[in-house]
Design an enzyme around this catalytic site. Structure first.
Site, PDB file in Angstrom:
ATOM      1  N   ILE A   1       0.861  -1.185   0.000  1.00  5.50           N
ATOM      2  CA  ILE A   1       0.000   0.000   0.000  1.00  5.50           C
ATOM      3  C   ILE A   1       0.898   1.236   0.000  1.00  5.50           C
ATOM      4  CG2 ILE A   1      -1.890   1.197   1.134  1.00  5.50           C
ATOM      5  CD1 ILE A   1      -2.520  -1.701   0.161  1.00  5.50           C
ATOM      6  N   LYS A   2       0.722   2.078  -1.024  1.00  4.28           N
ATOM      7  CA  LYS A   2       1.570   3.268  -1.165  1.00  4.28           C
ATOM      8  C   LYS A   2       0.977   4.432  -0.373  1.00  4.28           C
ATOM      9  CE  LYS A   2       3.439   4.517  -5.141  1.00  4.28           C
ATOM     10  NZ  LYS A   2       3.581   4.785  -6.597  1.00  4.28           N
ATOM     11  N   ILE A   3       1.813   5.020   0.485  1.00  4.21           N
ATOM     12  CA  ILE A   3       1.393   6.155   1.312  1.00  4.21           C
ATOM     13  C   ILE A   3       2.432   7.263   1.180  1.00  4.21           C
ATOM     14  CG2 ILE A   3       0.904   6.944   3.658  1.00  4.21           C
ATOM     15  CD1 ILE A   3       0.098   4.080   4.369  1.00  4.21           C
TER      16      ILE A   3
END
Length: 371
Positions: free
Chosen positions: A140-142
């Protein structure tokens, strides 16, 4: 048979990830070919990539029709389309993930960038994406905003693997590593298996040169112009120095003893923006063990064709890198101003890309509804 240049890059300890994904790339076998011939062991995505994929191929027509039939709104449609692509890509890379204990074989999907300043909202969406995709090799890209740091820690603490994106400054990178370790410490307290939680820190390279080169051009002296095209690499090399230092601390050793894996540096924005620079510049200059380089296909093809891989090009360069950034500062260019501007512009670009994706999907829904 693997290409000799990409094989040399892999042998030097660099994981090659493709900065692109589409359903057509999966169904046509294009991605599988890159995996076999160019040592591609992971994929990163973003809204711009998804929007382009939707415009350029017909592979989504059936799904869009189904979404119209169930009266899905544009937000639901974007979520359904992107998570399906990422899920299929995760399955494609599952064997690599298994063979590397989850280090590679990763596919990244980004949270809605409009949540970049909303830690609670980011955490909620990170959990939702993770639950729906339900693949152990998804990232998950944050974004690494100040608020994002809190969300990164909380997401990792929940046992979810994270690709921390949009890092420009060395100071912020240190904060990202701290957020990562804090998240693992909390995950351990929460009873999660640390060996199953992975992370990369996406450090952007070419955009630093684009901004600093523009300022050097404005100064215009021979001394200033001689510094062009070097700051991005120097900045990334000093990030690797931080990586080496921070993952050799007592704090990290405690986590490693509990099964934790280090958060690897990932070189992002590795396509050359200035055509006068070598098209493999941000690959061949940033070779070191334990890093990821995510490349657009054009850059990957350039590396495969004529990339000169000469082993580690980072270790031992730190004094030189510091002198280069000092020389840039001596020209009156403030590092803090550059990285702050790049973060703000990066966030703005993410939101613009997201809105374009929404517009593209809405058009697809409208057209399918008329058919």
């Amino acid at each position: 048979m693997s290409n000799k240049n990409t094989q040399a890059l892999s042998d030097a300890g660099v994981s090659i990830w493709l900065d692109d994904l589409s359903r057509d790339r999966i169904t046509s076998g294009s991605l599988q070919t890159l995996m076999k011939e160019n040592n591609v062991v992971g994929v990163t995505t973003n809204p711009t990539i998804f929007a382009a994929a939707l415009k350029e191929c017909d592979a989504y027509v059936t799904q869009v029709k189904h979404l119209v039939a169930r009266d899905a709104d544009v937000q639901d449609a974007v979520f359904a389309i992107t998570t399906e692509d990422v899920s299929e890509a995760c399955d494609l890379f599952a064997e690599i993930a298994l063979g590397t204990d989850g280090v590679d074989g990763r596919v990244s999907i980004e949270v809605d960038p409009r949540l970049a300043r909303d830690a609670a909202g980011t955490l909620y969406e990170a959990k939702h994406l993770s639950e729906v995709i339900n693949r152990p090799n998804v990232f998950i890209k944050i974004p690494a905003t100040v608020e994002g740091l809190e969300a990164i820690t909380a997401t990792l603490a929940a046992g979810i693997s994270v690709n921390v994106t949009l890092i420009f400054s060395l100071e912020r990178y240190r904060a990202v590593i701290n957020a990562f370790m804090t998240g693992l410490e909390q995950a351990k307290e929460n009873g999660h298996n640390l060996s199953e939680i992975h992370s990369v820190a996406s450090f952007f390279v070419s955009r630093v040169d684009t901004e600093i080169d523009q300022r050097l051009d404005a100064i215009g002296t021979d001394e200033a112009l001689a510094l062009k095209g070097q700051a991005g690499i120097a900045n990334a090399r000093l990030a690797y120095q931080i990586y080496e230092e921070q993952f050799d601390t007592e704090r990290w050793q405690v986590l490693a003893a509990a099964g934790a894996r280090p958060q690897r540096p990932l070189w992002a924005s590795t396509g050359v923006k200035d055509p006068s620079y070598p098209d493999t510049l941000y690959v061949t200059s940033l070779v070191a063990p334990g890093v990821v380089n995510t490349m657009p296909q054009k850059t990957l093809e350039a590396v495969a064709d004529h990339g000169e891989i000469t082993g580690d090009t980072i270790s031992g360069t730190y004094d030189e890198a510091n002198k280069l950034l000092d020389a840039v500062a001596a020209q009156g260019i403030a590092y803090s101003d550059v990285v702050e501007k790049l973060e703000e512009e990066g966030l703005d670009k993410f939101v613009v890309s997201w809105n374009q994706l929404l517009g593209t999907v809405q058009s697809a829904l409208d057209n399918a509804g008329k058919a």
